[in-house]
Design a protein around this motif. Structure first.
Motif, PDB file in Angstrom:
ATOM      1  N   VAL A 105      -2.985 -10.959  10.674  1.00 46.26           N
ATOM      2  CA  VAL A 105      -3.506 -11.555   9.431  1.00 46.26           C
ATOM      3  C   VAL A 105      -3.176 -13.043   9.354  1.00 46.26           C
ATOM      4  CG1 VAL A 105      -3.264 -11.582   6.910  1.00 46.26           C
ATOM      5  CG2 VAL A 105      -3.502  -9.402   8.114  1.00 46.26           C
ATOM      6  N   ASP A 106      -1.960 -13.420   9.743  1.00 45.12           N
ATOM      7  CA  ASP A 106      -1.525 -14.807   9.586  1.00 45.12           C
ATOM      8  C   ASP A 106      -2.172 -15.759  10.592  1.00 45.12           C
ATOM      9  OD1 ASP A 106       0.145 -14.371   7.377  1.00 45.12           O
ATOM     10  OD2 ASP A 106       1.715 -13.553   8.675  1.00 45.12           O
ATOM     11  N   GLN A 113      -8.048 -15.377   4.792  1.00 43.38           N
ATOM     12  CA  GLN A 113      -7.129 -14.323   4.370  1.00 43.38           C
ATOM     13  C   GLN A 113      -7.457 -13.859   2.944  1.00 43.38           C
ATOM     14  OE1 GLN A 113      -2.958 -15.275   4.987  1.00 43.38           O
ATOM     15  NE2 GLN A 113      -3.421 -16.428   6.849  1.00 43.38           N
ATOM     16  N   ASN A 114      -7.931 -14.792   2.128  1.00 45.41           N
ATOM     17  CA  ASN A 114      -8.265 -14.445   0.746  1.00 45.41           C
ATOM     18  C   ASN A 114      -9.526 -13.589   0.642  1.00 45.41           C
ATOM     19  OD1 ASN A 114      -6.080 -15.952  -0.171  1.00 45.41           O
ATOM     20  ND2 ASN A 114      -7.291 -17.823  -0.369  1.00 45.41           N
ATOM     21  N   LEU A 116     -10.085 -10.864   2.616  1.00 50.09           N
ATOM     22  CA  LEU A 116      -9.869  -9.568   3.267  1.00 50.09           C
ATOM     23  C   LEU A 116      -9.976  -8.377   2.318  1.00 50.09           C
ATOM     24  CD1 LEU A 116      -6.933 -10.475   5.701  1.00 50.09           C
ATOM     25  CD2 LEU A 116      -9.405 -10.449   6.138  1.00 50.09           C
ATOM     26  N   GLY A 117      -9.844  -8.596   1.028  1.00 44.54           N
ATOM     27  CA  GLY A 117      -9.906  -7.495   0.078  1.00 44.54           C
ATOM     28  C   GLY A 117     -11.283  -6.866  -0.045  1.00 44.54           C
ATOM     29  N   CYS A 124      -5.258  -4.086  11.962  1.00 47.30           N
ATOM     30  CA  CYS A 124      -4.431  -5.107  12.627  1.00 47.30           C
ATOM     31  C   CYS A 124      -3.981  -4.594  13.983  1.00 47.30           C
ATOM     32  CB  CYS A 124      -3.219  -5.448  11.766  1.00 47.30           C
ATOM     33  SG  CYS A 124      -3.649  -6.155  10.168  1.00 47.30           S
ATOM     34  N   ARG A 130       1.706  -8.702   9.212  1.00 45.77           N
ATOM     35  CA  ARG A 130       1.858  -8.155   7.861  1.00 45.77           C
ATOM     36  C   ARG A 130       0.566  -7.446   7.492  1.00 45.77           C
ATOM     37  NH1 ARG A 130      -0.561 -11.294   3.783  1.00 45.77           N
ATOM     38  NH2 ARG A 130      -1.274 -13.348   4.493  1.00 45.77           N
ATOM     39  N   VAL A 132      -2.277  -6.263   4.654  1.00 46.81           N
ATOM     40  CA  VAL A 132      -2.849  -6.450   3.324  1.00 46.81           C
ATOM     41  C   VAL A 132      -2.998  -5.065   2.693  1.00 46.81           C
ATOM     42  CG1 VAL A 132      -3.994  -8.633   3.817  1.00 46.81           C
ATOM     43  CG2 VAL A 132      -5.147  -6.500   4.399  1.00 46.81           C
ATOM     44  N   PRO A 133      -3.239  -4.968   1.376  1.00 48.36           N
ATOM     45  CA  PRO A 133      -3.290  -3.646   0.730  1.00 48.36           C
ATOM     46  C   PRO A 133      -4.250  -2.653   1.376  1.00 48.36           C
ATOM     47  CG  PRO A 133      -3.177  -5.365  -0.927  1.00 48.36           C
ATOM     48  CD  PRO A 133      -3.299  -6.060   0.391  1.00 48.36           C
ATOM     49  N   ASN A 134      -5.376  -3.136   1.903  1.00 46.02           N
ATOM     50  CA  ASN A 134      -6.337  -2.243   2.559  1.00 46.02           C
ATOM     51  C   ASN A 134      -6.167  -2.236   4.077  1.00 46.02           C
ATOM     52  OD1 ASN A 134      -7.158  -4.910   2.686  1.00 46.02           O
ATOM     53  ND2 ASN A 134      -9.344  -4.427   2.676  1.00 46.02           N
ATOM     54  N   GLY A 135      -4.986  -2.668   4.557  1.00 45.01           N
ATOM     55  CA  GLY A 135      -4.744  -2.799   5.990  1.00 45.01           C
ATOM     56  C   GLY A 135      -4.168  -1.546   6.618  1.00 45.01           C
TER      57      GLY A 135
END
Length: 579
Positions: A105-106, A113-114, A116-117, A124, A130, A132-135
């Motif tokens: 992600v990074d 990155q903003n 991805l939701g 990944c 790291r 994200v919530p849906n990762g």
């Protein structure tokens, strides 16, 4: 084709460079993980006609995600990490991307990155990324698929999916960079790709699964390298995926490949390192090496080798070949024009370089030199399943099974890009010689018009400018201007070499002010101007010492300079030349 290759006992699998070590993917690994991934993608809601986006460096996981997507009768959409969030969201909306595969992600720009939701899932590959919530991590997704595979209906579903794919189904939508206007998504079908692979193997380049080693350094998100990996699959060869194109030189020595696809810039760097060999020597040895280099630049590689060439091969060329692994059978160059002198030099040194020509809309190959006969300066013979001719304004026109069916959701454009009798307008200008070899002479879309009404084709001028060792890249400026000028990006290695300075005494930023550098560039520009019409001549130029990178947005993935982005960044320097 992919799964048939995994069944071959003589297929050595794939390797990927990670954190300084090679990770092996056996044929069984590739088969099982791809099947499990396909099942997991289905359980996560991917459906036929929807898309999976992949934004990651070249790696086996990229290709497994690609094949698993196709198993679901979905569409693979390659994405690049350095595009704007506006273009990223447009491409995902336009192609209906539901799931995104990325490495970490990074590694994405913050604005991406903003975004991805918006996806059903973000996969990944890097277990240290790291989430994200849906990762979900790649390995955890494979475990999901392995659990689903235990159900008896799963194997039946996989078999039905394989057998029901049709030749004219889409397998990928590949978008243009979007550097000018709205991005265009080229729709490629299975027939587009497969018809081309068969012809290449049959008539142009033959790979051997037991002896050939292939190295992947370019992004597979670009159709040129992706086609090459499919070709390796068809040939059953062992493949090594580099961790980064920047490590190409060291990995060539380590892997010692027999085959590789490259863009011209990589060959230019190989050429530079070879021709620098004489500078580290003294006396008789230096004289011999410099004479060998001069002969390799000038002798016709199509003629029988002279006695001098045979001698130099034993004394010099064999050592040059060894310095880049010593096992290359063939290097294929595409994605841009290769300097004719460099091509001739490498052929004379004993490295077979096959230059070709293509574009995304042709999946991508239109023409190529054959491995057993190369004509420097040409882009080879058109593939025999294609009908290639020269139309108005010397435009190259193409028709055949590997030509795409059109741009996604763009009926307006699709009416414009094909002739009334079905030929694709490539936008490239070219001509054929008496033997049917194709030569490119310019690009219609990039014709620049001066304020005096004269047309200038920048590509041939830029290629000539790039031939000088201290010049990394050049960009010709002429549109709506009263005369032609150029931005000239300097090469740090060759500037240091010309100035004959040690590393501690060399300041690259100051080299643009060096009288010696400026005089060398000036002489080179004057030599080129003598061959040009007066309205094409480069009247002013500016030296630049900034590094050109893909990450900066100034280079395409195939290391070609982005005209609009570069002109915008250096607008002040350009205006200064016209004050």
């Amino acid at each position: 084709m992919f799964f048939a290759n995994c069944e071959r006992e003589d297929f050595g699998g794939w390797f990927h460079r990670k954190k300084g070590a090679w990770v092996h993917f056996s044929r069984q690994d590739l088969r099982l993980r791809t099947f499990n991934l396909a099942l997991a993608l289905r359980s996560r809601g991917i459906r036929p006609g929807q898309s999976v986006g992949i934004v990651a460096n070249s790696c086996p996981e990229w290709m497994m995600a690609d094949i698993a997507t196709q198993l679901n009768h979905a569409i693979t959409v390659p994405l690049f990490p350095n595009i704007s969030s506006e273009n990223f969201n447009f491409q995902c909306d336009d192609s209906d991307v539901q799931i995104l595969v990325l490495n970490n992600v990074d590694e994405l720009d913050p604005e991406l990155q903003n975004c991805l939701g918006r996806f059903k899932a973000v996969i990944c590959i890097d277990p240290e990324s790291r989430l994200v919530p849906n990762g979900i991590y790649w390995n955890d997704l494979l475990k999901e698929g392995a659990e689903i595979a235990k159900a008896p209906e799963s194997s039946k579903w996989l078999e039905e999916q394989l057998l029901s794919i049709k030749p004219d189904d889409l397998f990928s939508i590949i978008y243009t960079s979007g550097s000018t206007g709205r991005p265009k998504g080229a729709e490629l079908t299975h027939r587009n790709m497969m018809s081309q692979l068969r012809i290449l193997r049959q008539d142009y380049i033959r790979l051997y699964n037991k002896s050939d080693i292939c190295l992947v350094v370019l992004p597979v998100a670009h159709v040129f390298e992706r086609m090459a990996v499919y070709y390796y699959v068809l040939s059953g060869t062992t493949v090594y995926f580099a961790d980064s194109p920047k490590n190409a030189a060291s990995l060539i020595k380590e892997v010692r490949p027999t085959f590789m696809t490259v863009v011209p810039r990589i060959l230019e760097r190989i050429y530079e390192s070879m021709t620098a060999a004489g500078e580290r020597c003294k006396g008789v040895q230096k004289v011999i090496i410099n004479k060998a280099i001069k002969l390799a630049k000038t002798e016709d590689p199509e003629t029988s080798p002279s006695l001098a060439k045979k001698l130099y091969d034993r004394l010099v060329y064999s050592k040059m070949r060894e310095a880049i692994g010593g096992r290359f059978r063939i290097i294929v160059s595409g994605g841009g024009a290769l300097n004719k002198t460099i091509c001739r030099f490498l052929l004379n040194v004993g490295i077979t370089v096959c230059e070709g020509y293509g574009l995304t809309e042709c999946s991508p190959v239109v023409s190529a030199n054959k491995s057993f006969y190369v004509r420097p300066g040409s882009v080879g013979l058109p593939l025999p399943h294609l009908d290639v001719k020269i139309g108005e304004n010397s435009e190259v026109l193409v028709k055949g099974d590997s030509v795409f069916r059109g741009y996604h959701n763009r009926p307006d454009l699709n009416q414009e890009i094909f002739t009334s009798d079905g030929y694709l307008k490539t936008g490239d200008q070219g001509s054929f010689d008496g033997d049917g070899y194709l030569y490119l002479t310019g690009r219609i879309k990039e014709l620049l018009k001066t304020s005096t009404g004269k047309y200038v084709s920048p590509n041939p001028i830029e290629l000539e400018l790039n031939r000088h060792s201290v010049i990394e890249q050049a960009l010709v400026i002429a549109n709506d201007r009263k005369f032609v000028s150029a931005l000239i990006f300097l090469n740090p290695v060759n500037c240091k070499r010309l100035l004959d300075l040690s590393s501690q005494n060399f300041d690259f930023k100051k080299s643009k002010d060096s009288p010696r550098i400026r005089e060398a560039v000036s002489r080179h520009v004057n030599r080129i101007n003598r061959k040009l019409n007066h309205w094409e001549q480069v009247r002013k130029w500016t030296l630049i010492t900034d590094e050109l990178t893909v990450e900066s947005g100034l280079l395409t993935p195939t290391l070609k300079i982005r005209r609009k982005a570069t002109e915008e960044k250096y607008a002040e320097q350009i205006e200064e030349m016209y004050r």
